[in-house]
Design a protein around this motif. Sequence first.
Motif, mmCIF file in Angstrom:
data_model
loop_
_atom_site.group_PDB
_atom_site.id
_atom_site.type_symbol
_atom_site.label_atom_id
_atom_site.label_comp_id
_atom_site.label_asym_id
_atom_site.label_seq_id
_atom_site.Cartn_x
_atom_site.Cartn_y
_atom_site.Cartn_z
ATOM 1 N N ALA A 1 0.870 -1.250 0.187
ATOM 2 C CA ALA A 1 0.098 0.010 -0.070
ATOM 3 C C ALA A 1 0.886 1.217 -0.090
ATOM 4 O O ALA A 1 2.047 1.258 0.598
ATOM 5 N N CYS A 2 0.375 2.100 -0.691
ATOM 6 C CA CYS A 2 1.438 3.471 -0.849
ATOM 7 C C CYS A 2 0.675 4.615 0.230
ATOM 8 O O CYS A 2 -0.443 4.211 0.782
ATOM 9 N N TYR A 3 1.062 5.863 0.319
ATOM 10 C CA TYR A 3 0.820 7.004 1.241
ATOM 11 C C TYR A 3 -0.663 7.024 1.006
ATOM 12 O O TYR A 3 -1.557 7.471 1.700
ATOM 13 N N ARG A 4 -0.865 7.215 -0.413
ATOM 14 C CA ARG A 4 -2.280 7.661 -1.086
ATOM 15 C C ARG A 4 -3.333 6.488 -0.691
ATOM 16 O O ARG A 4 -4.578 6.777 -0.659
ATOM 17 N N CYS A 5 -2.841 5.451 -0.475
ATOM 18 C CA CYS A 5 -3.960 4.236 -0.069
ATOM 19 C C CYS A 5 -4.628 4.804 1.244
ATOM 20 O O CYS A 5 -5.840 4.301 1.608
ATOM 21 N N LEU A 6 -3.738 5.340 2.369
ATOM 22 C CA LEU A 6 -4.327 5.578 3.577
ATOM 23 C C LEU A 6 -4.747 7.161 3.502
ATOM 24 O O LEU A 6 -5.756 7.479 4.245
ATOM 25 N N PHE A 7 -4.053 7.946 2.803
ATOM 26 C CA PHE A 7 -4.334 9.461 2.951
ATOM 27 C C PHE A 7 -4.506 9.818 1.444
ATOM 28 O O PHE A 7 -3.544 10.422 0.703
ATOM 29 N N PRO A 8 -5.640 9.599 0.723
ATOM 30 C CA PRO A 8 -5.713 9.847 -0.916
ATOM 31 C C PRO A 8 -5.349 11.262 -1.168
ATOM 32 O O PRO A 8 -4.973 11.297 -2.210
ATOM 33 N N GLU A 9 -6.001 12.170 -0.295
ATOM 34 C CA GLU A 9 -5.764 13.826 -0.796
ATOM 35 C C GLU A 9 -5.318 14.230 0.488
ATOM 36 O O GLU A 9 -5.810 13.982 1.718
ATOM 37 N N PRO A 10 -4.365 15.491 0.487
ATOM 38 C CA PRO A 10 -4.144 16.304 1.604
ATOM 39 C C PRO A 10 -5.472 17.000 2.305
ATOM 40 O O PRO A 10 -6.203 16.986 1.577
ATOM 41 N N PRO A 11 -5.477 17.351 3.350
ATOM 42 C CA PRO A 11 -6.400 17.975 4.030
ATOM 43 C C PRO A 11 -6.610 19.396 3.383
ATOM 44 O O PRO A 11 -5.610 19.808 3.032
ATOM 45 N N ALA A 12 -7.632 19.996 3.878
ATOM 46 C CA ALA A 12 -7.789 21.340 3.473
ATOM 47 C C ALA A 12 -6.858 22.187 4.374
ATOM 48 O O ALA A 12 -6.488 21.969 5.332
#
Length: 269
Positions: free
Chosen positions: A169-180
């Motif tokens: 799993a990559c970082y985006r699997c856990l956090f698809p997009e950065p927060p606002a």
Amino acid sequence: MNDLSREQRQRYNRHIILDDFGLQGQERLLESKVLVVGAGGLGSPALLYLAAAGIGTLGIVDGDVVSITNLQRQVIHGTPDLNRPKVDVAEERIHVLNPEVVVRKHQTFLTEDNALELIRDYDFIIDGTDNFASKYLVCDACHLLGKAYSMCGINRYSGQTMTHVAGSACYRCLFPEPPAMKDVETCATVGVLGSVAGIMGTLQATECLKYLAGIGELLTDKLLTFDALTMQWNCLDFSRDEHCLLCGDKPTITELKEYAFQPCEKIRH
């Protein structure tokens, strides 16, 4: 690789006598190239331990200079180094610790224009950055180039880290997009306990050494969190998301695009 010299056998003796590590593991380290993005709170301990361990080539990406607010946690720098480029100071400290290490200085910030070129030549990447723009660039560039990496973040009294290798799993699997942007806390606005940076950066160096030497179990498909106030560790299992925009079955991220977040140290109050 040629046999280790007598001095190398002495310097790295405590690695060589380790079960499952031995001469072969040390030789792998000496042949390896590692890039540390950010010579700050996380990068400082990571660079020092990687240099001590005998990584053959250490690359350092950082376009900043040392400021007095860095010194509470960025232990590779000292008071006499104020206003000097961080990459220059880091190179000096590394060579004092281990003159054998080849240091490649990249005195710049990571951007969508240079990330692929900077990362391309290294075996393992350590994210020591302090902002989401750079973290997602590290993640995306490493995936596009097939590179293994360690991601980490620290805030207040806590830290979290994960490792990615091909197929995990990559970082985006856990956090698809950065927060606002309105939801983003930075160390310049809420602070960070300096020793937490040391703990987490050392963990990143450990993951790197394990990967290069081919030993142990990595923090792949896992998020390890640490709370200094309670001294509690937690490990969250997660898996590759088949719908991930980066590493999923039908990825839509095929080139780099930088988010508009500013580095922590650039936000002044």
